[in-house]
Design a protein around this motif. Structure first.
Motif, PDB file in Angstrom:
ATOM      1  N   MET A 161      -7.087  -2.742  12.303  1.00 32.00           N
ATOM      2  CA  MET A 161      -8.122  -2.047  11.541  1.00 32.00           C
ATOM      3  C   MET A 161      -8.100  -2.527  10.086  1.00 32.00           C
ATOM      4  N   TYR A 162      -9.258  -2.672   9.507  1.00 42.59           N
ATOM      5  CA  TYR A 162      -9.368  -3.095   8.099  1.00 42.59           C
ATOM      6  C   TYR A 162      -9.660  -1.850   7.262  1.00 42.59           C
ATOM      7  N   ILE A 163      -8.712  -1.514   6.370  1.00 41.93           N
ATOM      8  CA  ILE A 163      -8.777  -0.273   5.592  1.00 41.93           C
ATOM      9  C   ILE A 163      -8.762  -0.609   4.110  1.00 41.93           C
ATOM     10  N   VAL A 164      -9.655   0.000   3.353  1.00 37.95           N
ATOM     11  CA  VAL A 164      -9.639  -0.140   1.894  1.00 37.95           C
ATOM     12  C   VAL A 164      -9.352   1.233   1.281  1.00 37.95           C
ATOM     13  N   GLN A 165      -8.291   1.289   0.489  1.00 38.04           N
ATOM     14  CA  GLN A 165      -7.958   2.507  -0.248  1.00 38.04           C
ATOM     15  C   GLN A 165      -8.565   2.391  -1.644  1.00 38.04           C
ATOM     16  N   ILE A 166      -9.283   3.433  -2.073  1.00 41.46           N
ATOM     17  CA  ILE A 166      -9.843   3.452  -3.427  1.00 41.46           C
ATOM     18  C   ILE A 166      -9.273   4.669  -4.146  1.00 41.46           C
ATOM     19  N   ALA A 167      -8.581   4.440  -5.259  1.00 40.02           N
ATOM     20  CA  ALA A 167      -7.888   5.542  -5.935  1.00 40.02           C
ATOM     21  C   ALA A 167      -7.743   5.238  -7.418  1.00 40.02           C
ATOM     22  N   SER A 168      -7.385   6.263  -8.171  1.00 41.63           N
ATOM     23  CA  SER A 168      -7.165   6.088  -9.609  1.00 41.63           C
ATOM     24  C   SER A 168      -5.709   5.759  -9.923  1.00 41.63           C
ATOM     25  N   GLU A 169      -4.838   5.809  -8.901  1.00 35.91           N
ATOM     26  CA  GLU A 169      -3.411   5.525  -9.100  1.00 35.91           C
ATOM     27  C   GLU A 169      -2.841   4.794  -7.898  1.00 35.91           C
ATOM     28  N   CYS A 170      -1.812   4.002  -8.156  1.00 34.81           N
ATOM     29  CA  CYS A 170      -0.970   3.445  -7.099  1.00 34.81           C
ATOM     30  C   CYS A 170       0.388   3.135  -7.718  1.00 34.81           C
ATOM     31  N   ALA A 171       1.426   3.833  -7.269  1.00 32.70           N
ATOM     32  CA  ALA A 171       2.769   3.592  -7.812  1.00 32.70           C
ATOM     33  C   ALA A 171       3.264   2.224  -7.354  1.00 32.70           C
ATOM     34  N   PRO A 172       4.105   1.562  -8.137  1.00 35.59           N
ATOM     35  CA  PRO A 172       4.564   1.973  -9.465  1.00 35.59           C
ATOM     36  C   PRO A 172       3.698   1.428 -10.601  1.00 35.59           C
ATOM     37  N   VAL A 173       2.614   0.709 -10.276  1.00 35.38           N
ATOM     38  CA  VAL A 173       1.829   0.066 -11.337  1.00 35.38           C
ATOM     39  C   VAL A 173       0.998   1.087 -12.121  1.00 35.38           C
ATOM     40  N   ILE A 174       0.474   2.121 -11.421  1.00 34.65           N
ATOM     41  CA  ILE A 174      -0.278   3.199 -12.078  1.00 34.65           C
ATOM     42  C   ILE A 174       0.231   4.504 -11.494  1.00 34.65           C
ATOM     43  N   LYS A 175       0.966   5.266 -12.286  1.00 34.28           N
ATOM     44  CA  LYS A 175       1.569   6.493 -11.745  1.00 34.28           C
ATOM     45  C   LYS A 175       1.580   7.582 -12.805  1.00 34.28           C
ATOM     46  N   ALA A 176       0.779   8.629 -12.563  1.00 36.63           N
ATOM     47  CA  ALA A 176       0.806   9.796 -13.439  1.00 36.63           C
ATOM     48  C   ALA A 176       1.411  10.987 -12.712  1.00 36.63           C
ATOM     49  N   GLY A 177       1.439  10.923 -11.378  1.00 38.96           N
ATOM     50  CA  GLY A 177       1.978  12.023 -10.575  1.00 38.96           C
ATOM     51  C   GLY A 177       2.188  11.562  -9.148  1.00 38.96           C
ATOM     52  N   GLY A 178       2.162  12.527  -8.224  1.00 39.50           N
ATOM     53  CA  GLY A 178       2.442  12.223  -6.829  1.00 39.50           C
ATOM     54  C   GLY A 178       1.374  11.401  -6.141  1.00 39.50           C
ATOM     55  N   LEU A 179       0.135  11.421  -6.662  1.00 45.60           N
ATOM     56  CA  LEU A 179      -0.956  10.664  -6.048  1.00 45.60           C
ATOM     57  C   LEU A 179      -0.601   9.191  -5.905  1.00 45.60           C
ATOM     58  N   GLY A 180      -0.047   8.607  -6.953  1.00 48.98           N
ATOM     59  CA  GLY A 180       0.312   7.187  -6.920  1.00 48.98           C
ATOM     60  C   GLY A 180       1.317   6.870  -5.828  1.00 48.98           C
ATOM     61  N   ASP A 181       2.311   7.752  -5.643  1.00 53.25           N
ATOM     62  CA  ASP A 181       3.318   7.543  -4.597  1.00 53.25           C
ATOM     63  C   ASP A 181       2.688   7.588  -3.213  1.00 53.25           C
ATOM     64  N   VAL A 182       1.759   8.520  -3.023  1.00 54.05           N
ATOM     65  CA  VAL A 182       1.113   8.669  -1.715  1.00 54.05           C
ATOM     66  C   VAL A 182       0.271   7.437  -1.396  1.00 54.05           C
ATOM     67  N   VAL A 183      -0.523   6.987  -2.350  1.00 55.95           N
ATOM     68  CA  VAL A 183      -1.407   5.835  -2.118  1.00 55.95           C
ATOM     69  C   VAL A 183      -0.577   4.604  -1.757  1.00 55.95           C
ATOM     70  N   TYR A 184       0.518   4.382  -2.482  1.00 53.55           N
ATOM     71  CA  TYR A 184       1.361   3.227  -2.176  1.00 53.55           C
ATOM     72  C   TYR A 184       2.068   3.397  -0.824  1.00 53.55           C
ATOM     73  N   GLY A 185       2.702   4.569  -0.638  1.00 51.88           N
ATOM     74  CA  GLY A 185       3.502   4.792   0.579  1.00 51.88           C
ATOM     75  C   GLY A 185       2.664   4.733   1.840  1.00 51.88           C
ATOM     76  N   LEU A 186       1.493   5.368   1.801  1.00 56.45           N
ATOM     77  CA  LEU A 186       0.613   5.352   2.977  1.00 56.45           C
ATOM     78  C   LEU A 186       0.108   3.935   3.252  1.00 56.45           C
ATOM     79  N   SER A 187      -0.275   3.218   2.193  1.00 55.94           N
ATOM     80  CA  SER A 187      -0.781   1.852   2.378  1.00 55.94           C
ATOM     81  C   SER A 187       0.273   0.960   3.021  1.00 55.94           C
TER      82      SER A 187
END
Length: 490
Positions: free
Chosen positions: A1-27
């Motif tokens: 499957m081809y999946i594109v994640q679109i978000a305002s954060e992705c840890a560790p390059v952009i991290k203000a809270g837990g959102l960045g960790d989730v976007v990276y970890g799930l990806s």
């Protein structure tokens, strides 16, 4: 499957809270399970460029329609710890992402409305046609709206999964948002069944738009999904979620099993596992040495996290003295989000400075957090609300027994040793209390202390039962793939 994640954060390059960790970890997990995953992010001036490998021009002339004209953008491409990321940089007098911060500007709504428009325009112009577009929180709430209303004939049948991490921040805009993004038709969107805020008829609600238009809507734990729909935790969106409940569900977040693992953790002096716990005692000794606590036969109670109202700061403060008065030691690692709370804890730190059984570390230190998770006996999470919570999951992984309040994701991950009816005794892993008051908190702590002092083998067994749980991204990743599959074939 081809999946594109679109978000305002992705840890560790952009991290203000837990959102960045989730976007990276799930990806990463989705890739591990055999899928092609790409991420689209804003190119902030203040992000951690040292975490991007091979940053280069990917698409030089992206022209994004905006207010009847067009804004010229560049799209850069680079690898963030193995994830392929595209960063959108607008060349505009608005300087949308050259602010020295991720959030907190007066025009945040327009900044992220532009980012959402630019992300879709990039997909269109670069001829990318993912099976699934997965977007996150209010910052990307307009993506499913614009995709359906403006792009469906050009883009084809792109399916959208929309994940809400925090219902408190929903993103508000007015008619200018419509004219800027090309949605335009005010009477059409200012209706209760579309984007009009549920309580302010003159405002458009970005998050509500995401809920109404996405093919699937998720939040970060099953219990929090119920709370958002049926209690004030939904911050005014409960009725909208109720209307769209057939596509709304909760999927528990995960933790990074490589980063949080007592068998290989580079920040702790002795590794250990559920088969051999000896290293935990050694790490407890090292924690005491590091924080100048006396080496005595007492349990160490820990708190790691923000010091604010959401986290039940009144009970965190109460826990310090309750632990000390009941023959335990207490360690705190956290920073306050409000000046008043910070002043209060600075005062407590000064007052308790000479006490050999307590250490308050005000701030955040990654290395020390690992040492505390591994060296403590119990970890408290007395939150007023907690959409998912990672602290208790990490504690369980490290054999540190959680004492938590029965809210959000804490309900889905911690099962009370004495009273839980959903698990047999051999599957229970902590202590849970219901109400956000001192007597309720004390009742759980008292049971934990009695078990530690009077039945040490049973306490050890409880810690081992907690270590049996796998709260990595493996199961959540599989669950998201099921959701993607369902909406692809609808």
């Amino acid at each position: 499957m081809y999946i594109v994640q679109i978000a305002s954060e992705c840890a560790p390059v952009i991290k203000a809270g837990g959102l960045g960790d989730v976007v990276y970890g799930l990806s990463r997990e989705l890739e591990n399970q055999g899928n092609c995953v790409e991420l689209i992010l804003p190119k902030y001036d203040c992000m951690r460029y040292d975490h991007i490998w091979g940053l280069h021009d990917a698409y030089r002339d992206l022209w994004v329609p905006w207010y009847g004209g067009k804004v010229h953008c560049s799209v850069y491409c680079g690898w963030v710890h193995g994830r392929l990321c595209f960063f959108i940089e607008p060349h505009s007098e608005d300087n949308f992402f050259n602010r020295g911060c991720y959030y907190g500007c007066n025009d945040d709504n327009m900044r992220f409305a532009f980012f959402s428009k630019a992300a879709l325009e990039f997909l269109l112009q670069s001829n990318k046609r993912p099976d699934i577009i997965h977007c996150h929180d209010w910052q990307t709430g307009l993506i499913p709206v614009m995709l359906f209303e403006n792009y469906k004939y050009e883009m084809g049948l792109q399916r959208v999964c929309y994940t809400i991490h925090n219902f408190k921040h929903q993103g508000m805009g007015g008619k200018e948002t419509l004219w800027a993004t090309g949605l335009n038709n005010e009477p059409y969107y200012f209706t209760y069944d579309r984007l009009q805020d549920n309580f302010n008829p003159f405002a458009l609600n970005f998050m509500k738009g995401g809920i109404v238009y996405a093919n699937a809507v998720t939040t970060v734990s099953p219990h929090h999904a119920w709370e958002a729909r049926c209690t004030e935790i939904g911050s005014g969106l409960g009725h909208t979620l109720h209307l769209h409940q057939d596509k709304f569900t909760g999927v528990l977040n995960g933790i990074d099993r490589d980063f949080w693992n007592p068998e290989s953790d580079r920040y702790i002096p002795a590794h250990y596992s559920k088969e051999n716990l000896e290293g935990k005692a050694e790490t407890k000794k090292a924690l005491r040495e590091r924080l100048l606590l006396r080496d005595v036969d007492k349990p160490i109670v820990a708190y790691i996290g923000r010091l604010d109202a959401q986290k039940g700061v009144h009970l965190v403060h109460h826990a310090i003295y309750y632990a000390l008065n009941n023959g335990a030691q207490f360690v705190l690692l956290g920073s306050a989000t409000e000046p008043g709370i910070n002043t209060h804890f600075q005062h407590e730190k000064a007052f308790l400075n000479e006490n050999p059984d307590v250490h308050l570390e005000l701030g955040f230190n990654e290395e020390l957090s690992h040492l505390i998770y591994a060296g403590a006996d119990m970890i408290i999470v007395p939150s007023n609300y907690e959409p998912c919570g990672l602290t208790q999951m990490i504690g369980l992984k490290y054999g540190t027994v959680p004492v938590v309040r029965a809210v959000g994701g804490l309900v889905n991950t911690v099962f009370d040793r004495d009273y839980d009816q959903t698990k047999p005794p051999e599957k229970r892993n902590g202590f849970v209390f219901e109400h956000s008051d001192e007597p309720a908190f004390e009742s759980a702590m008292e049971r934990a202390f009695k078990l530690w002092y009077n039945h040490p083998e049973e306490f050890r067994q409880l810690a081992l039962q907690g270590m049996e749980y796998d709260y990595s991204w493996k199961d959540p990743g599989a669950e998201y793939l099921k959701i993607y599959d369902q909406i692809r074939h609808k």
